[in-house]
Design a protein around this motif. Structure first.
Motif, PDB file in Angstrom:
ATOM      1  N   HIS A  63       0.839  -1.206   0.000  1.00 26.68           N
ATOM      2  CA  HIS A  63       0.000   0.000   0.000  1.00 26.68           C
ATOM      3  C   HIS A  63       0.875   1.257   0.000  1.00 26.68           C
ATOM      4  CE1 HIS A  63      -3.118   2.854   1.082  1.00 26.68           C
ATOM      5  NE2 HIS A  63      -2.379   3.220   2.108  1.00 26.68           N
ATOM      6  N   ARG A  67       1.137   4.033  -3.020  1.00 29.13           N
ATOM      7  CA  ARG A  67       0.848   5.463  -2.815  1.00 29.13           C
ATOM      8  C   ARG A  67       1.989   6.333  -3.312  1.00 29.13           C
ATOM      9  NH1 ARG A  67      -1.224   7.523   2.645  1.00 29.13           N
ATOM     10  NH2 ARG A  67      -1.183   9.334   1.332  1.00 29.13           N
ATOM     11  N   ARG A  72      -2.718   2.247  -6.577  1.00 29.09           N
ATOM     12  CA  ARG A  72      -3.575   1.758  -5.493  1.00 29.09           C
ATOM     13  C   ARG A  72      -3.441   0.249  -5.341  1.00 29.09           C
ATOM     14  NH1 ARG A  72      -9.009   2.336  -7.067  1.00 29.09           N
ATOM     15  NH2 ARG A  72      -9.465   1.762  -4.957  1.00 29.09           N
ATOM     16  N   THR A  74      -6.065  -2.699  -3.977  1.00 26.98           N
ATOM     17  CA  THR A  74      -7.396  -3.017  -3.462  1.00 26.98           C
ATOM     18  C   THR A  74      -7.474  -4.508  -3.202  1.00 26.98           C
ATOM     19  OG1 THR A  74      -8.366  -3.370  -5.652  1.00 26.98           O
ATOM     20  CG2 THR A  74      -8.475  -1.132  -4.758  1.00 26.98           C
ATOM     21  N   ASP A  98     -12.446   1.425  -5.064  1.00 25.96           N
ATOM     22  CA  ASP A  98     -13.015   2.756  -5.284  1.00 25.96           C
ATOM     23  C   ASP A  98     -14.449   2.597  -5.755  1.00 25.96           C
ATOM     24  OD1 ASP A  98     -13.595   5.365  -5.906  1.00 25.96           O
ATOM     25  OD2 ASP A  98     -12.061   5.559  -7.456  1.00 25.96           O
TER      26      ASP A  98
END
Length: 104
Positions: A63, A67, A72, A74, A98
């Motif tokens: 993660h 960033r 991203r 997920t 998202d």
């Protein structure tokens, strides 16, 4: 208004156990996949039978790296035991898909 297309996430299926040994073995492959992805990784952990804090640490490292690269990570699916460790560590929200991507 100009709509900017969402960058695609690369789907990755992780299976078996995610512990200190396997997390260290899997880390280079996941980092390489992340580096070559357009927008990041979408992890399917539904076949993961075990995950300990080493696995969570790997997810957190992914993660953070994502960033830094404007990407991203997920988690699209996970076993209840994996969801529980993410809840206990208060990290589940970092890996939520998202909601706007579902409409795309």
């Amino acid at each position: 208004m100009t709509r900017v297309p969402l960058q695609r996430l690369t789907p990755i299926v992780v299976h078996g156990e995610l512990d200190i040994r396997t997390a260290n073995e899997l880390r280079p492959d996941l980092l390489r996949a992340l580096a070559h992805s357009q927008g990041g990784l979408d992890l399917d952990l539904s076949a993961l039978t075990f995950c300990d804090c080493s696995g969570v640490n790997l997810l957190l490292a992914l993660h953070q790296y994502a960033r830094e690269e404007g990407k991203r990570i997920t988690i699209s699916s996970a076993q209840p035991a994996v969801e529980r460790i993410l809840d206990l560590t208060c990290t589940r929200a970092l890996f939520m898909p998202d909601p706007s991507s579902a409409a795309a």
